[in-house]
Design an enzyme around this catalytic site. Structure first.
Site, PDB file in Angstrom:
ATOM      1  N   HIS A   1      -7.267  -5.814  -1.198  1.00 59.71           N
ATOM      2  CA  HIS A   1      -6.077  -5.049  -0.840  1.00 59.71           C
ATOM      3  C   HIS A   1      -5.445  -5.683   0.403  1.00 59.71           C
ATOM      4  O   HIS A   1      -5.918  -5.507   1.519  1.00 59.71           O
ATOM      5  CB  HIS A   1      -6.503  -3.601  -0.555  1.00 59.71           C
ATOM      6  CG  HIS A   1      -5.388  -2.636  -0.342  1.00 59.71           C
ATOM      7  ND1 HIS A   1      -4.642  -2.128  -1.374  1.00 59.71           N
ATOM      8  CD2 HIS A   1      -4.900  -2.061   0.790  1.00 59.71           C
ATOM      9  CE1 HIS A   1      -3.747  -1.276  -0.900  1.00 59.71           C
ATOM     10  NE2 HIS A   1      -3.882  -1.223   0.420  1.00 59.71           N
TER      11      HIS A   1
ATOM     12  N   SER B   1       0.827  -1.193   0.000  1.00 56.31           N
ATOM     13  CA  SER B   1       0.000   0.000   0.000  1.00 56.31           C
ATOM     14  C   SER B   1       0.872   1.257   0.000  1.00 56.31           C
ATOM     15  O   SER B   1       1.764   1.382  -0.842  1.00 56.31           O
ATOM     16  CB  SER B   1      -0.971  -0.046   1.187  1.00 56.31           C
ATOM     17  OG  SER B   1      -2.006   0.886   1.042  1.00 56.31           O
TER      18      SER B   1
END
Length: 426
Positions: free
Chosen positions: A405, A264
């Site tokens: 994610h 991320s």
């Protein structure tokens, strides 16, 4: 309070689904027409040939553009840095590993800023081993339930599900992120793992750059970084380089075979760290998205304006000039990947992580290819985005896996295979 609320909505601080702005585009038919800057054409129009011209002229030019327009210029390596082993070396993980913790005093002063390295090495190593170096989100104690890991006392984002109370870690935070950190697997494959809490370097919220590392480099009268000076991502990358300074002194680790990895926003950081510090032998970006591996000009998922509005501290002030003006940027993220050439880099996406624009990440990896070819290496090597779960590429490798994610077993299996090939010659 308003800033922290915005951060909470975007990042899902309660552990739920991330709320996103209403103007997000997830329709490929609405991606605007765009022309990418050519990494092999100088700003003055000259073609970059031969390869030496990339090294001597174009690469420094692109690096300066990213420094002054996107991430911000960071200070040079400090003249004084002090390292102190605070625990270990001692046997850990049922005898399979050796655990050490090291405090890095970033300015060489005991009263100054410091970060703590958690190091696991294979217990059966007979010489220096390659290593993965990565920042973590919730303190070193969050990556594994090992009760001997020192509990972080630094500020943290208030995620109660991760054992954070009043912006501080509690015992309940031990091992809460272990699914993303297969320590035993990494050790069993002959690698060291080195990790640092990112907030040791700079806290992840918009505090006007009054905490963290930034104020220690202000000039007289300065109260925040100039518009072309480092934001938080550049500060984290700078901290990764300071960790590598220590690893160069640790004869248990082969400092010429260190892979920098991040997920991320820390994936954005890993790419920038590898671009600015060529000592990193390999770079891994996991779901890094906008400002990381995804092309900004696509305006798909998170955009430059979204990221600057929600996280105004991540990038330099000048990056905000390109809110809704991505086509005016003199660079795009394929050029960030190209800055790592000819070293190996792995770009990974997740099928359901549309916010990070998997296709934009693939295209950035593909469009870095001409630089790798100029330097005698093969990049991704395919024109079309691969099927889910089917990695492609040589020195630039890419996959999109099923799921959200996150960092998964699939990802780590791919990274270890890639590292075996490039750091071990396998």
């Amino acid at each position: 309070m308003r800033t922290m609320l915005t951060i909470g909505l975007i990042l899902g601080l309660t552990g739920g689904v991330r709320a996103q702005p209403r103007d997000v585009n997830y329709d490929e038919s609405k991606v605007p027409a765009y022309v990418l800057p050519d990494p092999l054409v100088m700003v003055d129009g000259r073609a970059v040939t031969p390869a030496e011209m990339w090294r001597s002229e174009r690469r420094p030019e692109i690096l300066r553009l990213f420094e002054t327009r996107v991430y911000g210029r960071a200070p040079a390596r400090p003249s004084q840095t002090h390292f102190e082993v605070i625990s270990g070396p001692e046997t850990a993980l049922s005898g399979r590993a050796i655990r050490t913790e090291v405090d890095v005093y970033l300015l060489g002063e005991a009263a100054g800023p410091k970060m703590t390295l958690l190091i696991y090495l294979p217990a059966n190593a007979t010489g220096p081993v390659p290593a993965f170096l990565a920042l973590n989100f919730f303190g070193n104690q969050s990556i594994h339930p090992d009760p001997r890991i020192t509990m972080s006392t630094a500020w943290m984002r208030p995620v109660s599900a991760n054992g954070i109370r009043n912006n501080r870690a509690t015992e309940a935070s031990r091992g809460v992120q272990a699914s993303r950190w297969p320590v035993e697997t990494i050790i069993s494959r002959g690698y060291a793992l080195v990790t640092i809490y990112c907030g040791d370097i700079d806290p992840d919220y918009d505090d006007g750059f009054q905490n963290g590392i930034h104020p220690h480099f202000y000039r007289d009268g300065q109260t925040r970084p100039a518009a072309d000076e480092w934001g938080t991502i550049a500060a984290w990358a700078w901290g990764l380089s300071r960790a590598l300074d220590y690893l160069e002194l640790d004869d248990r680790i082969d400092h010429g075979r260190v892979a920098v990895m991040g997920h991320s926003r820390l994936g954005k950081t890993a790419l920038w760290a590898a671009a600015t510090d060529e000592r990193f032998a390999l770079a891994i970006s996991n779901n890094s998205g906008c400002g990381g591996a995804a092309l900004s000009r696509r305006r798909y998922g998170e955009t430059v304006k979204h990221i600057n509005d929600a996280m105004p501290h991540w990038f330099c002030g000048n990056f905000k000039l390109y809110n809704d003006r991505e086509s005016a940027l003199p660079v795009d993220q394929h050029m960030l990947i190209a800055l790592i050439a000819p070293r190996p880099v792995y770009i990974a996406s997740a099928e359901k992580d549309r916010w990070a624009d998997p296709k934009g990440e693939f295209l950035a990896a593909r469009h870095a290819g001409p630089v790798y070819r100029l330097l005698g290496e093969r990049g991704v090597g395919v024109e079309q985005m691969p099927e889910v779960g089917k990695p492609v590429g040589e020195m630039v490798r890419y996959h999109v896996r099923a799921g959200e994610h996150d960092v998964t077993t699939f990802d780590w299996r791919a990274y270890l295979q890639f590292a075996d090939r490039h750091l071990k010659g396998g």
